[in-house]
Design a protein around this motif. Structure first.
Motif, PDB file in Angstrom:
ATOM      1  N   UNK A  53       1.122  -0.744   0.006  1.00  0.00           N
ATOM      2  CA  UNK A  53      -0.326  -0.158   0.012  1.00  0.00           C
ATOM      3  C   UNK A  53       0.557   1.178  -0.058  1.00  0.00           C
ATOM      4  N   UNK A  54       2.290   1.638  -0.103  1.00  0.00           N
ATOM      5  CA  UNK A  54       3.139   2.285   0.083  1.00  0.00           C
ATOM      6  C   UNK A  54       4.234   2.051  -1.053  1.00  0.00           C
ATOM      7  N   UNK A  55       4.476   3.153  -2.100  1.00  0.00           N
ATOM      8  CA  UNK A  55       5.283   2.766  -3.003  1.00  0.00           C
ATOM      9  C   UNK A  55       6.317   3.356  -2.956  1.00  0.00           C
ATOM     10  N   UNK A  56       7.748   3.391  -3.017  1.00  0.00           N
ATOM     11  CA  UNK A  56       9.038   3.990  -2.424  1.00  0.00           C
ATOM     12  C   UNK A  56       9.059   5.794  -2.914  1.00  0.00           C
ATOM     13  N   UNK A  57       8.240   6.403  -3.620  1.00  0.00           N
ATOM     14  CA  UNK A  57       7.684   7.880  -3.168  1.00  0.00           C
ATOM     15  C   UNK A  57       7.036   7.873  -2.460  1.00  0.00           C
ATOM     16  N   UNK A  58       6.431   7.913  -1.530  1.00  0.00           N
ATOM     17  CA  UNK A  58       5.064   8.221  -0.724  1.00  0.00           C
ATOM     18  C   UNK A  58       5.912   7.387   0.469  1.00  0.00           C
ATOM     19  N   UNK A  59       6.493   6.587   0.556  1.00  0.00           N
ATOM     20  CA  UNK A  59       8.080   5.869   1.703  1.00  0.00           C
ATOM     21  C   UNK A  59       8.668   7.782   2.075  1.00  0.00           C
ATOM     22  N   UNK A  60       9.347   7.878   1.393  1.00  0.00           N
ATOM     23  CA  UNK A  60      10.253   9.034   1.145  1.00  0.00           C
ATOM     24  C   UNK A  60       9.054   9.860   1.504  1.00  0.00           C
ATOM     25  N   UNK A  61       8.258  10.585   1.210  1.00  0.00           N
ATOM     26  CA  UNK A  61       7.826  11.475   1.591  1.00  0.00           C
ATOM     27  C   UNK A  61       7.055  11.427   2.584  1.00  0.00           C
ATOM     28  N   UNK A  62       6.123  10.420   3.256  1.00  0.00           N
ATOM     29  CA  UNK A  62       6.202   9.472   4.289  1.00  0.00           C
ATOM     30  C   UNK A  62       7.718  10.163   5.933  1.00  0.00           C
ATOM     31  N   UNK A  63       8.979   9.533   5.472  1.00  0.00           N
ATOM     32  CA  UNK A  63       9.331   9.764   6.232  1.00  0.00           C
ATOM     33  C   UNK A  63      10.110  10.789   6.345  1.00  0.00           C
TER      34      UNK A  63
END
Length: 249
Positions: A193-203
């Motif tokens: 439910x989370x791609x790499x771009x979404x993970x970077x933005x969340x971090x």
């Protein structure tokens, strides 16, 4: 008294300015294209390199150790066994010397082939992940095309020593291998439910929130410290006035 208040105000103003900056970062619009790619090469407040390239370095380090283990340990076992077979007719002063010699052969094989496999796997993984992140940030999109193009570019770069023909062959082979890799990674990210771009933005959001929390705690600490200093200053002034009045009387 006045000096205490000025110091506290300056500290508060600095904290407010930092909070304003961090809040503006939170509300920053999502970019794509070359402006977004250029930001990958700019150091952030949280470290000397962007979070995206920290991820690339982590992948490269992990790939080196995997390649070292994959290439080093089988080679170590094989060379150790080969040394024992070749040295059947040799004589040693003691059994310990023979065991030590076979172990040394295994260690040499581990270091030699472990390094040979490790740096190759690390180089390919680092280039692949780096190109993949650059494409994802540039396009503001994560799909199979990113992985196929990144694998092709990494294969082509890896074959630079072989000249143009080698680069073309490496690019084609990398692109072909990138198809199943891309499909599996995109499917895995869809399941999480989370791609790499979404993970970077969340971090990034979490880092900004953490900084804001630390700044708020620092502001509260400064306010309490200023209050305590002011109270002690007032008590010292009262004691001084009382001592002066007692002296006059």
């Amino acid at each position: 008294m006045s000096s205490v208040n000025v110091t506290g105000n300056k500290a508060d103003n600095q904290i407010i300015d930092k909070q304003t900056i961090s809040n503006s970062d939170t509300s920053e619009k999502i970019e794509d294209g070359w402006p977004a790619v250029r930001k990958l090469f700019v150091a952030r407040e949280t470290g000397w390199v962007s979070e995206e390239f920290k991820d690339v370095f982590r992948y490269g380090t992990g790939a080196f150790f995997l390649g070292f283990v994959y290439g080093g340990f089988p080679a170590s076992t094989w060379l150790k066994q080969r040394y024992i077979e070749k040295s059947q007719g040799e004589s040693y002063e003691h059994r310990v010397h023979a065991i030590r010699a076979s172990h040394n052969a295994g260690i040499r094989g581990l270091l030699r082939y472990g390094w040979r496999w490790g740096w190759r796997v690390a180089a390919l993984t680092t280039m692949f992940q780096g190109f993949n992140i650059i494409l994802a940030v540039y396009r503001n999109k994560v799909d199979v095309f990113n992985y196929v193009a990144a694998a092709g570019a990494a294969g082509s770069m890896y074959k630079i020593p072989l000249g143009p023909r080698g680069m073309v062959a490496g690019g084609i082979m990398g692109s072909v291998l990138g198809i199943p890799v891309g499909l599996s990674l995109v499917s895995l990210q869809a399941l999480t439910g989370e791609n790499i771009l979404e993970r970077f933005r969340r971090e990034k959001r979490e880092n900004i929130e953490k900084m804001e929390k630390e700044l708020t705690m620092g502001k509260e600490f400064i306010e309490k410290a200023v209050t305590i200093v002011e109270r002690e200053w007032e008590e010292a002034e009262k004691l001084l006035e009382e001592s002066q009045s007692n002296t006059k009387s």
